[in-house]
Design a protein around this motif. Structure first.
Motif, short mmCIF file in Angstrom:
data_model
loop_
_atom_site.label_atom_id
_atom_site.label_comp_id
_atom_site.label_asym_id
_atom_site.label_seq_id
_atom_site.Cartn_x
_atom_site.Cartn_y
_atom_site.Cartn_z
N THR A 1 79.45 62.76 -31.28
CA THR A 1 80.56 62.85 -32.15
C THR A 1 81.66 63.78 -31.38
O THR A 1 81.28 64.53 -30.68
CB THR A 1 80.24 63.29 -33.55
N ASN B 1 83.93 66.54 -32.12
CA ASN B 1 84.28 67.52 -33.43
C ASN B 1 85.55 68.33 -33.24
O ASN B 1 85.74 69.34 -33.67
CB ASN B 1 83.12 68.44 -33.27
N ARG C 1 96.00 72.08 -38.39
CA ARG C 1 96.37 70.69 -37.84
C ARG C 1 96.87 69.85 -38.90
O ARG C 1 96.65 69.60 -40.10
CB ARG C 1 94.96 70.13 -37.62
N LEU D 1 76.54 64.58 -44.43
CA LEU D 1 76.68 63.16 -44.91
C LEU D 1 77.31 62.07 -43.95
O LEU D 1 78.49 62.43 -43.33
CB LEU D 1 77.73 63.25 -46.30
N LEU E 1 79.24 56.20 -43.68
CA LEU E 1 78.59 54.66 -43.70
C LEU E 1 77.89 54.37 -45.09
O LEU E 1 77.78 53.34 -45.42
CB LEU E 1 78.09 54.40 -42.43
C1 LIG Z 1 87.81 64.67 -34.61
S1 LIG Z 1 86.84 65.52 -35.77
C2 LIG Z 1 88.03 65.62 -37.32
C3 LIG Z 1 87.88 67.11 -37.91
C4 LIG Z 1 88.81 67.25 -39.11
N1 LIG Z 1 88.78 66.21 -40.10
C5 LIG Z 1 90.24 67.32 -38.37
O1 LIG Z 1 91.09 66.50 -38.74
O2 LIG Z 1 90.63 68.09 -37.74
C6 LIG Z 1 86.06 63.84 -36.51
C7 LIG Z 1 84.69 64.27 -37.28
O3 LIG Z 1 84.13 63.20 -37.95
C8 LIG Z 1 82.71 63.25 -37.88
N2 LIG Z 1 82.28 61.81 -38.06
C9 LIG Z 1 82.21 60.90 -37.12
N3 LIG Z 1 81.66 59.74 -37.63
C10 LIG Z 1 81.20 60.04 -39.06
C11 LIG Z 1 80.30 59.43 -39.91
N4 LIG Z 1 79.95 58.04 -39.94
N5 LIG Z 1 80.09 60.03 -41.11
C12 LIG Z 1 80.51 61.41 -41.28
N6 LIG Z 1 81.21 62.37 -40.42
C13 LIG Z 1 81.65 61.57 -39.15
C14 LIG Z 1 82.51 63.97 -36.56
O4 LIG Z 1 81.08 64.49 -36.43
C15 LIG Z 1 83.67 64.97 -36.45
O5 LIG Z 1 83.32 66.18 -36.90
#
Ligand SMILES: C[S@@+](CC[C@H](N)C(=O)[O-])C[C@H]1O[C@@H](n2cnc3c(N)ncnc32)[C@H](O)[C@@H]1O
Length: 301
Positions: free
Chosen positions: A98, A100, A106, A226, A229
């Motif tokens: 992932t 992060n 933001r 969580l 999906l």
């Molecule tokens: C790029 S970050 C965005 C963080 C924040 N929402 C922002 O906009 O700054 C994307 C996040 O989505 C999470 N993520 C990716 N796939 C996911 C899934 N299937 N279920 C839950 N979280 C997920 C990742 O672990 C990551 O922390």
């Protein structure tokens, strides 16, 4: 993710490599069929769609996972780990793949809209309710910057009336490692810098050359792992869902399905906020667009 956060996370990575195995910094050997097997697994398990161009990135991200398990290459990882993965192995893979990346303030227009309009309307509607509810879900919370800002926004919008309210921010993510960093709530001055003063004062106390999220604000946020999906259910309907900058990793059917499930969890009149660059195609059924990236569930009074 900012460099300080990524340093913090890097220190938590397993650091062992079995002797006789490739050197720690050698590139991970991965054939196209290993890549295809891993990306099919990642898509099925997490909804994340990896294009073939992501193969070098995947090699880099999986290298320490493969090495820490004493395996020689991606082929052994696929055969020995992914063919029958434990929950730990799935979590480890989620942490590794992932992205992060997040930062304070933001797409700040969403927080401004939240405080100036969405929460004001909610306050007005609940003026005569003895103990009104406000349920917010931050569905891709990463290392905590977004959910803590949401908790601060609630305090700022409700002011002294906060005591009358039953409020809470649920913050979820698939990455346990990101959530561990979020729970600690320590950030550098540089990370906190984009926030307006009022948010900084509401959110932080000084801490060893940086800042730490105040205890009372940390209690406003509940962190849980969580996978978006998997099915989710809430005791109460949600007022506001921030699900920003995660849909970009999903393919169209996954985005559509997730949007429908979030919409079902919202109360009529509740809001779904997605990233400004995230296209959901046409406006999903049962929702109407009220601002860039902000959708409202139809049916509210
Ligand atoms: C790029 S970050 C965005 C963080 C924040 N929402 C922002 O906009 O700054 C994307 C996040 O989505 C999470 N993520 C990716 N796939 C996911 C899934 N299937 N279920 C839950 N979280 C997920 C990742 O672990 C990551 O922390």
């Amino acid at each position: 993710m900012t460099s300080a956060s990524s340093d913090r996370l890097r220190t938590q990575r397993p650091a062992t490599a079995t002797s006789g195995r490739p050197r720690r910094h050698a590139e991970l050997a991965m054939s196209r069929s290993d890549f295809d097997a891993i990306r099919a697994f990642v898509h099925d398990a997490f909804g994340i769609a990896l294009s073939p161009a992501k193969m070098p990135l995947l090699k880099m991200r999986l290298r320490s996972v493969v090495q820490s398990r004493g395996l020689a290459n991606a082929q052994e990882y696929v055969a020995q780990v992914l063919s029958n993965p434990s929950a730990d192995a799935v979590g480890e893979l989620a942490d590794a793949i992932t992205t992060n990346h997040t930062f304070f303030w933001r797409e700040s227009a969403h927080f401004e809209l939240l405080v100036d309009r969405l929460l004001q309307e909610h306050k007005t509607k609940n003026k005569l309710v003895p103990r009104p509810l406000l349920r917010i879900w931050c569905a891709a919370a990463s290392t905590g910057q977004e959910p803590y800002t949401l908790a601060a926004a609630v305090r700022i919008a409700l002011g002294p009336d906060l005591r009358r309210w039953d409020t809470g921010v649920l913050a979820t993510d698939i990455s346990a490692r990101a959530l561990d960093a979020a729970r600690v709530g320590i950030f550098t001055e540089a990370e906190a810098a984009p926030l307006p003063d009022l948010y900084r004062q509401t959110m932080f106390q000084d801490f060893e050359g940086g800042v730490r999220v105040r205890d009372e604000l940390r209690k406003d946020v509940t962190f849980r792992r969580l996978n978006l999906l998997t099915p989710f259910r809430f005791k109460q309907s949600l007022d506001i869902v921030f699900c920003r900058n995660v849909m970009i990793y999903f393919d169209e059917p996954t985005k559509r399905d997730l949007t429908e499930r979030i919409a079902a969890a919202l109360r009529p009149g509740g809001f779904l906020v997605v990233g400004l660059s995230e296209s959901l195609g046409s406006t999903p059924p049962g929702l109407r667009a009220i601002a860039p990236g902000v959708l409202q569930k139809l049916g509210g009074a």
